[in-house]
Motif scaffolding. Structure first.
Motif, PDB file in Angstrom:
ATOM      1  N   ILE A 195       0.716  -1.371   0.194  1.00  0.00           N
ATOM      2  CA  ILE A 195       0.022   0.066   0.019  1.00  0.00           C
ATOM      3  C   ILE A 195       1.140   1.377   0.057  1.00  0.00           C
ATOM      4  O   ILE A 195       1.627   1.288   0.875  1.00  0.00           O
ATOM      5  CB  ILE A 195      -0.925  -0.002   1.088  1.00  0.00           C
ATOM      6  CG1 ILE A 195      -1.890  -1.245   0.976  1.00  0.00           C
ATOM      7  CG2 ILE A 195      -1.828   1.183   1.151  1.00  0.00           C
ATOM      8  CD1 ILE A 195      -2.957  -1.292   2.031  1.00  0.00           C
ATOM      9  N   ILE A 196       0.667   2.219  -0.904  1.00  0.00           N
ATOM     10  CA  ILE A 196       1.495   3.382  -1.079  1.00  0.00           C
ATOM     11  C   ILE A 196       0.582   4.526  -0.600  1.00  0.00           C
ATOM     12  O   ILE A 196      -0.478   4.690  -1.005  1.00  0.00           O
ATOM     13  CB  ILE A 196       1.905   3.505  -2.536  1.00  0.00           C
ATOM     14  CG1 ILE A 196       2.580   2.246  -3.133  1.00  0.00           C
ATOM     15  CG2 ILE A 196       2.868   4.612  -2.617  1.00  0.00           C
ATOM     16  CD1 ILE A 196       2.845   2.502  -4.511  1.00  0.00           C
ATOM     17  N   GLY A 197       1.157   5.207   0.272  1.00  0.00           N
ATOM     18  CA  GLY A 197       0.318   6.230   0.966  1.00  0.00           C
ATOM     19  C   GLY A 197      -0.352   5.897   2.409  1.00  0.00           C
ATOM     20  O   GLY A 197      -1.077   5.026   2.300  1.00  0.00           O
ATOM     21  N   SER A 198       0.099   6.656   3.340  1.00  0.00           N
ATOM     22  CA  SER A 198      -0.395   6.143   4.532  1.00  0.00           C
ATOM     23  C   SER A 198      -1.255   7.353   4.985  1.00  0.00           C
ATOM     24  O   SER A 198      -1.136   7.730   6.401  1.00  0.00           O
ATOM     25  CB  SER A 198       0.781   5.737   5.602  1.00  0.00           C
ATOM     26  OG  SER A 198       0.117   5.255   6.931  1.00  0.00           O
ATOM     27  N   GLY A 199      -2.069   7.921   4.463  1.00  0.00           N
ATOM     28  CA  GLY A 199      -3.043   9.087   4.691  1.00  0.00           C
ATOM     29  C   GLY A 199      -4.272   8.377   5.231  1.00  0.00           C
ATOM     30  O   GLY A 199      -4.504   7.075   5.540  1.00  0.00           O
ATOM     31  N   ASP A 248       5.009   4.877   3.036  1.00  0.00           N
ATOM     32  CA  ASP A 248       4.795   6.551   2.920  1.00  0.00           C
ATOM     33  C   ASP A 248       6.230   7.143   2.610  1.00  0.00           C
ATOM     34  O   ASP A 248       7.050   6.508   3.174  1.00  0.00           O
ATOM     35  CB  ASP A 248       3.926   7.115   4.040  1.00  0.00           C
ATOM     36  CG  ASP A 248       3.166   8.208   3.531  1.00  0.00           C
ATOM     37  OD1 ASP A 248       2.159   8.416   3.252  1.00  0.00           O
ATOM     38  OD2 ASP A 248       3.912   9.313   3.461  1.00  0.00           O
ATOM     39  N   HIS A 249       6.235   8.411   1.979  1.00  0.00           N
ATOM     40  CA  HIS A 249       7.554   9.095   2.136  1.00  0.00           C
ATOM     41  C   HIS A 249       7.877  10.083   2.929  1.00  0.00           C
ATOM     42  O   HIS A 249       8.944  10.589   3.165  1.00  0.00           O
ATOM     43  CB  HIS A 249       7.688   9.727   0.622  1.00  0.00           C
ATOM     44  CG  HIS A 249       6.814  11.091   0.634  1.00  0.00           C
ATOM     45  ND1 HIS A 249       6.972  11.798  -0.538  1.00  0.00           N
ATOM     46  CD2 HIS A 249       5.722  11.439   1.136  1.00  0.00           C
ATOM     47  CE1 HIS A 249       6.215  12.855  -0.292  1.00  0.00           C
ATOM     48  NE2 HIS A 249       5.431  12.608   0.664  1.00  0.00           N
ATOM     49  N   ASP A 250       6.589  10.319   4.115  1.00  0.00           N
ATOM     50  CA  ASP A 250       7.047  11.090   5.125  1.00  0.00           C
ATOM     51  C   ASP A 250       7.121  10.533   6.298  1.00  0.00           C
ATOM     52  O   ASP A 250       6.252   9.727   6.975  1.00  0.00           O
ATOM     53  CB  ASP A 250       5.558  12.104   5.241  1.00  0.00           C
ATOM     54  CG  ASP A 250       5.549  13.359   5.937  1.00  0.00           C
ATOM     55  OD1 ASP A 250       6.137  13.177   6.982  1.00  0.00           O
ATOM     56  OD2 ASP A 250       4.525  14.104   5.816  1.00  0.00           O
TER      57      ASP A 250
HETATM   58  P1  NAD Z   1      -4.300  12.054   2.418  1.00  0.00           P
HETATM   59  O1  NAD Z   1      -3.584  13.551   2.045  1.00  0.00           O
HETATM   60  O2  NAD Z   1      -4.823  11.886   3.806  1.00  0.00           O
HETATM   61  O3  NAD Z   1      -2.916  11.056   2.349  1.00  0.00           O
HETATM   62  C1  NAD Z   1      -2.038  11.105   1.245  1.00  0.00           C
HETATM   63  C2  NAD Z   1      -0.844  10.645   1.715  1.00  0.00           C
HETATM   64  O4  NAD Z   1      -0.041  10.437   0.540  1.00  0.00           O
HETATM   65  C3  NAD Z   1       0.046  10.980   2.633  1.00  0.00           C
HETATM   66  O5  NAD Z   1       0.298  10.424   3.805  1.00  0.00           O
HETATM   67  C4  NAD Z   1       1.295  11.514   2.022  1.00  0.00           C
HETATM   68  O6  NAD Z   1       2.659  11.832   2.854  1.00  0.00           O
HETATM   69  C5  NAD Z   1       1.443  10.408   0.966  1.00  0.00           C
HETATM   70  N1  NAD Z   1       2.242  10.719  -0.151  1.00  0.00           N
HETATM   71  C6  NAD Z   1       2.176  11.886  -1.280  1.00  0.00           C
HETATM   72  N2  NAD Z   1       3.298  11.872  -1.818  1.00  0.00           N
HETATM   73  C7  NAD Z   1       4.073  10.604  -1.598  1.00  0.00           C
HETATM   74  C8  NAD Z   1       4.910   9.870  -2.767  1.00  0.00           C
HETATM   75  N3  NAD Z   1       5.464  10.478  -3.434  1.00  0.00           N
HETATM   76  N4  NAD Z   1       5.346   8.808  -2.171  1.00  0.00           N
HETATM   77  C9  NAD Z   1       4.362   8.129  -0.902  1.00  0.00           C
HETATM   78  N5  NAD Z   1       3.681   8.854  -0.129  1.00  0.00           N
HETATM   79  C10 NAD Z   1       3.252  10.092  -0.769  1.00  0.00           C
HETATM   80  O7  NAD Z   1      -5.173  11.810   1.144  1.00  0.00           O
HETATM   81  P2  NAD Z   1      -6.311  10.483   1.190  1.00  0.00           P
HETATM   82  O8  NAD Z   1      -7.664  11.326   1.427  1.00  0.00           O
HETATM   83  O9  NAD Z   1      -5.746   9.380   2.018  1.00  0.00           O
HETATM   84  O10 NAD Z   1      -6.234  10.300  -0.595  1.00  0.00           O
HETATM   85  C11 NAD Z   1      -5.627   9.291  -1.235  1.00  0.00           C
HETATM   86  C12 NAD Z   1      -6.184   9.099  -2.296  1.00  0.00           C
HETATM   87  O11 NAD Z   1      -7.490   8.403  -2.314  1.00  0.00           O
HETATM   88  C13 NAD Z   1      -6.515  10.386  -3.384  1.00  0.00           C
HETATM   89  O12 NAD Z   1      -6.175  10.225  -4.591  1.00  0.00           O
HETATM   90  C14 NAD Z   1      -7.838  10.580  -3.029  1.00  0.00           C
HETATM   91  O13 NAD Z   1      -8.487  11.310  -4.171  1.00  0.00           O
HETATM   92  C15 NAD Z   1      -8.273   9.199  -2.796  1.00  0.00           C
HETATM   93  N6  NAD Z   1      -9.709   8.993  -2.342  1.00  0.00           N
HETATM   94  C16 NAD Z   1     -10.124   9.873  -1.327  1.00  0.00           C
HETATM   95  C17 NAD Z   1     -11.087   9.616  -0.259  1.00  0.00           C
HETATM   96  C18 NAD Z   1     -11.398  10.152   0.867  1.00  0.00           C
HETATM   97  O14 NAD Z   1     -12.482  10.157   1.485  1.00  0.00           O
HETATM   98  N7  NAD Z   1     -10.462  10.994   1.387  1.00  0.00           N
HETATM   99  C19 NAD Z   1     -11.912   8.599  -0.851  1.00  0.00           C
HETATM  100  C20 NAD Z   1     -11.911   8.012  -2.117  1.00  0.00           C
HETATM  101  C21 NAD Z   1     -10.415   8.150  -2.679  1.00  0.00           C
END
Ligand code: NAD
Length: 299
Positions: free
Chosen positions: A20-24, A45-47
């Motif tokens: 899984i890429i991205g831990s938001g 995640d990169h952060d």
């Molecule tokens: P978020 O901002 O909470 O998390 C994004 C994460 O990506 C952050 O932890 C950040 O550090 C990380 N990141 C950024 N650049 C990176 C890189 N180069 N390498 C590794 N990690 C990197 O965003 P989110 O709400 O989790 O949304 C993520 C995706 O899911 C988006 O495309 C969004 O449109 C989609 N999405 C979001 C929701 C929602 O309800 N939030 C629902 C469906 C889909």
């Protein structure tokens, strides 16, 4: 069905690794959902700040879903957090069967990540893109095997929403669609397959609602509570558009509206200035504790 979603049955699911890429907001929710279904997860995640908080966040999420979905036996499994390995090194994805990308809703950032992914995992895995609006076809064109890339739009909160919108890009093969359907099924969810177009079905509709609701607040036609009540009590939706925008994150909503506006070249997706102003002020919704509503706990 590709695999059983009963962790007790172990076997194939237990051997299977999901990267899984991205831990938001979404990455962590997808991670706990996969781990609750028996998958081993590698969460990247990169952060460093995000990674430092991830373990605690994951334990909080598991506790929350154990309480909000007491009828679902998967959340009683004490081993869920132990099945999630947190890393700052994408090389740990080597050998993963599926990779789910959840980085910020910015096409340029996603493109960079998919270029990097190509170096790391070569030809093997299914590559699923969790995005609100970014073109699956555009990202697939950067992959080693564009036919193995598919949009996998999970909705928030992931464990509680039954539907996953699967987005078939220009290159996506029938086999990839089948693998993705099987995987979604193994999470106990229902896949709905649509074709690639900005915002797909879900966000093309929902962002019009959320944006127009923000315009109504800006024009002082009604308060957020009143607007949301008309949706919940009047139309029978579970949540109103402004509570939904807060849940998604107003920054993500603004980013998605920008993609819709640019990709469809349609002024109906122009972002409400109030939304932009709130994001500039740091009022991004639930995750910051303040959006259209005030929240006690941030996530
Ligand atoms: P978020 O901002 O909470 O998390 C994004 C994460 O990506 C952050 O932890 C950040 O550090 C990380 N990141 C950024 N650049 C990176 C890189 N180069 N390498 C590794 N990690 C990197 O965003 P989110 O709400 O989790 O949304 C993520 C995706 O899911 C988006 O495309 C969004 O449109 C989609 N999405 C979001 C929701 C929602 O309800 N939030 C629902 C469906 C889909």
């Amino acid at each position: 069905m590709e695999q059983s979603h009963d962790p007790a049955k172990g076997g194939e699911v237990a051997m299977s690794v999901v990267g899984i890429i991205g831990s938001g907001v979404m990455g962590k929710d997808v991670a706990v959902t996969c781990a609750a279904s028996g998958y081993n997860v590698v969460l990247y995640d990169h952060d460093p700040g995000v990674l430092g908080a991830a373990e605690g966040d994951i334990r909080t999420l598991v506790r929350r879903y154990r309480m909000t979905a007491p009828e679902d036996p998967r959340w009683r499994d004490k081993g869920i957090p132990d099945r999630i390995r947190i890393t700052d090194d994408m090389a740990e994805f080597a050998g993963a069967d599926r990779i789910i990308e959840n980085v910020v809703e910015d096409a340029a950032v996603k493109e960079e990540v998919h270029r990097e992914l190509r170096e790391v995992c070569g030809e093997g895995p299914l590559i699923a893109v969790n995005t609100s609006c970014v073109s699956i076809t555009r990202l697939a064109a950067l992959a080693a095997r564009p036919e193995s890339v598919i949009g996998m739009h999970f909705m928030n909160p992931v464990p509680l929403i039954e539907c996953v919108e699967l987005v078939r890009g220009h290159h996506t093969s029938d086999e990839t669609v089948k693998r993705a359907e099987g995987f979604v099924d193994s999470l106990g969810k229902r896949p709905v397959v649509v074709r690639d177009s900005p915002g797909f079905v879900s966000n093309r509709l929902s962002h019009l609602f959320m944006n127009e609701a923000a315009f109504l607040v800006q024009e002082r036609v009604a308060d957020p509570e009143q607007i949301d009540e008309i949706f919940t009590l009047g139309y029978g939706h579970k949540m109103g558009p402004l509570a939904t925008a807060d849940l998604i994150g107003l920054d993500t909503v603004v980013d998605s509206l920008r993609v819709l506006y640019e990709d469809l070249q349609d002024p109906k997706f122009r972002c409400c200035p109030l939304l932009k102003k709130m994001v500039d002020a740091g009022l991004t919704g639930r995750k910051s504790g303040q959006g259209f509503y005030t929240y006690g706990v941030s996530r």
